[in-house]
Enzyme design. Structure first.
Site, PDB file in Angstrom:
ATOM      1  N   PRO A  87     -22.785 -22.839 -54.094  1.00 62.28           N
ATOM      2  CA  PRO A  87     -21.779 -22.294 -55.013  1.00 62.28           C
ATOM      3  C   PRO A  87     -20.718 -21.493 -54.257  1.00 62.28           C
ATOM      4  CG  PRO A  87     -23.997 -21.500 -55.597  1.00 62.28           C
ATOM      5  CD  PRO A  87     -24.131 -22.316 -54.345  1.00 62.28           C
ATOM      6  N   GLU A 114     -32.511 -18.904 -52.318  1.00 64.01           N
ATOM      7  CA  GLU A 114     -31.241 -18.159 -52.228  1.00 64.01           C
ATOM      8  C   GLU A 114     -30.191 -18.921 -51.426  1.00 64.01           C
ATOM      9  OE1 GLU A 114     -30.242 -15.517 -53.893  1.00 64.01           O
ATOM     10  OE2 GLU A 114     -32.176 -15.673 -54.887  1.00 64.01           O
ATOM     11  N   ARG A 151     -17.559 -44.334 -55.437  1.00 67.38           N
ATOM     12  CA  ARG A 151     -16.496 -45.007 -56.214  1.00 67.38           C
ATOM     13  C   ARG A 151     -15.300 -45.360 -55.352  1.00 67.38           C
ATOM     14  NH1 ARG A 151     -16.338 -44.826 -61.512  1.00 67.38           N
ATOM     15  NH2 ARG A 151     -14.078 -44.644 -61.667  1.00 67.38           N
ATOM     16  N   ASP A 166      -7.721 -43.293 -61.980  1.00 71.75           N
ATOM     17  CA  ASP A 166      -8.565 -42.203 -62.469  1.00 71.75           C
ATOM     18  C   ASP A 166      -7.830 -40.866 -62.381  1.00 71.75           C
ATOM     19  OD1 ASP A 166     -10.801 -43.695 -63.050  1.00 71.75           O
ATOM     20  OD2 ASP A 166     -11.857 -43.228 -61.187  1.00 71.75           O
TER      21      ASP A 166
HETATM   22  C1  LIG Z   1     -30.154 -20.912 -56.732  1.00 69.61           C
HETATM   23  S1  LIG Z   1     -28.925 -21.652 -55.737  1.00 69.61           S
HETATM   24  C2  LIG Z   1     -28.510 -20.382 -54.601  1.00 69.61           C
HETATM   25  C3  LIG Z   1     -27.413 -19.547 -55.079  1.00 69.61           C
HETATM   26  C4  LIG Z   1     -26.904 -18.555 -54.047  1.00 69.61           C
HETATM   27  N1  LIG Z   1     -27.788 -17.453 -53.899  1.00 69.61           N
HETATM   28  C5  LIG Z   1     -25.552 -18.050 -54.490  1.00 69.61           C
HETATM   29  O1  LIG Z   1     -25.512 -17.232 -55.377  1.00 69.61           O
HETATM   30  O2  LIG Z   1     -24.532 -18.549 -53.957  1.00 69.61           O
HETATM   31  C6  LIG Z   1     -29.861 -22.760 -54.762  1.00 69.61           C
HETATM   32  C7  LIG Z   1     -29.091 -23.929 -54.215  1.00 69.61           C
HETATM   33  O3  LIG Z   1     -28.575 -24.719 -55.276  1.00 69.61           O
HETATM   34  C8  LIG Z   1     -27.383 -25.356 -54.848  1.00 69.61           C
HETATM   35  N2  LIG Z   1     -26.341 -25.010 -55.808  1.00 69.61           N
HETATM   36  C9  LIG Z   1     -26.452 -24.200 -56.886  1.00 69.61           C
HETATM   37  N3  LIG Z   1     -25.299 -24.119 -57.554  1.00 69.61           N
HETATM   38  C10 LIG Z   1     -24.419 -24.921 -56.920  1.00 69.61           C
HETATM   39  C11 LIG Z   1     -23.047 -25.242 -57.134  1.00 69.61           C
HETATM   40  N4  LIG Z   1     -22.350 -24.729 -58.136  1.00 69.61           N
HETATM   41  N5  LIG Z   1     -22.454 -26.085 -56.263  1.00 69.61           N
HETATM   42  C12 LIG Z   1     -23.136 -26.618 -55.225  1.00 69.61           C
HETATM   43  N6  LIG Z   1     -24.443 -26.321 -54.967  1.00 69.61           N
HETATM   44  C13 LIG Z   1     -25.083 -25.487 -55.798  1.00 69.61           C
HETATM   45  C14 LIG Z   1     -27.090 -24.890 -53.442  1.00 69.61           C
HETATM   46  O4  LIG Z   1     -27.545 -25.861 -52.533  1.00 69.61           O
HETATM   47  C15 LIG Z   1     -27.906 -23.604 -53.353  1.00 69.61           C
HETATM   48  O5  LIG Z   1     -28.279 -23.313 -52.028  1.00 69.61           O
END
Ligand SMILES: C[S@@+](CC[C@H](N)C(=O)[O-])C[C@H]1O[C@@H](n2cnc3c(N)ncnc32)[C@H](O)[C@@H]1O
Length: 246
Positions: A87, A114, A151, A166
């Site tokens: 994220p 995390e 795609r 698209d």
């Molecule tokens: C619970 S999340 C970790 C969140 C992290 N502690 C943060 O707040 O940025 C666990 C994993 O889910 C994936 N993930 C969760 N949300 C995501 C998003 N919006 N985009 C991409 N990957 C995501 C990532 O690989 C991340 O390491």
């Protein structure tokens, strides 16, 4: 192209990628997706890939060792895309999809807990987010990236014109689409689409793509490369809006 996924949950793949266009592309060998269990690169009896965070706090962090070793083994091409799902990354968009589709290999690291030890970032070409929300793991985001990239791989879409029309491909949202019946519950398809004048249809579609983008995603419009015709169409739209609100 080669697509390599590094994950603690390999059983989640191919998941929805097995269906429809992406499934056919993978079965036809237009892309070769290989799913790797990150625990193959752990070295203890419990196959541990995470540890407590330095500095304390809740949650576990994925250790750098297995990820570095996985990348050592899996990354083959010099210009491979190495993508971490997080994220805390660049918002994924069509430009990133195009960049990745042009490479011979894309390696995707799926986070859990995390997230991954920060030192992994040194091995990446991209750290990518699929939106401003937090999911449990990187597997679903990875599937989104793989679908969007597939795609764009030549031969994957039956109709080669589909991807360029698209949304986002050329910086605008897609125009509205209609199919039969011509009148449904009192709602009629715009006449222009039924008259068979291709020039008129092209102009209408461009204008409606501009209208929709202006209304829903004005941020895209400020970045889009607009032709003189586009600018004239936007002036018409503004005039129509002014008349409508008077
Ligand atoms: C619970 S999340 C970790 C969140 C992290 N502690 C943060 O707040 O940025 C666990 C994993 O889910 C994936 N993930 C969760 N949300 C995501 C998003 N919006 N985009 C991409 N990957 C995501 C990532 O690989 C991340 O390491």
């Amino acid at each position: 192209m080669f697509i390599d996924v590094v994950t603690l949950f390999p059983e989640m793949f191919p998941g929805p990628l097995a269906g429809s266009i992406t499934g056919r592309a993978l079965s036809a060998g237009l892309a070769d997706m290989r799913v790797h269990d990150l625990r193959e690169w752990t070295h203890d009896a419990h196959r541990t890939a995470d540890d407590r965070p330095f500095g304390g706090g809740a949650g576990m962090v994925m250790t750098p060792g297995p990820i570095f070793e996985a990348l050592d083994d899996v990354v083959g091409a010099d210009d491979a895309g190495v993508v971490l799902m997080t994220p805390a990354g660049t918002p994924f968009d069509q430009e990133i999809a195009k960049d990745l589709a042009a490479r011979p290999q894309m390696v995707i690291i799926c986070g859990r807990y995390e997230g991954v030890d920060e030192r992994v970032r040194g091995r990446l070409t991209h750290a990518v987010s699929v939106g401003d929300f937090v999911l449990t793991g990187g597997e679903l985001p990875a599937m989104i990236i793989i679908d969007a990239v597939l795609r764009l791989v030549p031969g994957v879409l039956g109709d080669e014109d589909s991807a360029p029309s698209d949304s986002f491909y050329n910086g605008l949202l897609d125009c509205p689409h209609y199919t039969r019946p011509a009148v449904f519950r009192g709602m009629a398809v715009p006449d222009v689409l039924r008259r068979g004048d291709h020039g008129e249809v092209r102009r209408w579609r461009r204008k409606e793509a501009l209208r929709r983008t202006r209304a829903l995603r004005p941020d895209l419009l400020t970045r889009a490369q607009l032709s003189d015709e586009d600018k004239a169409l936007l002036r018409e739209i503004e005039e129509e809006e002014r008349e409508r609100t008077q």
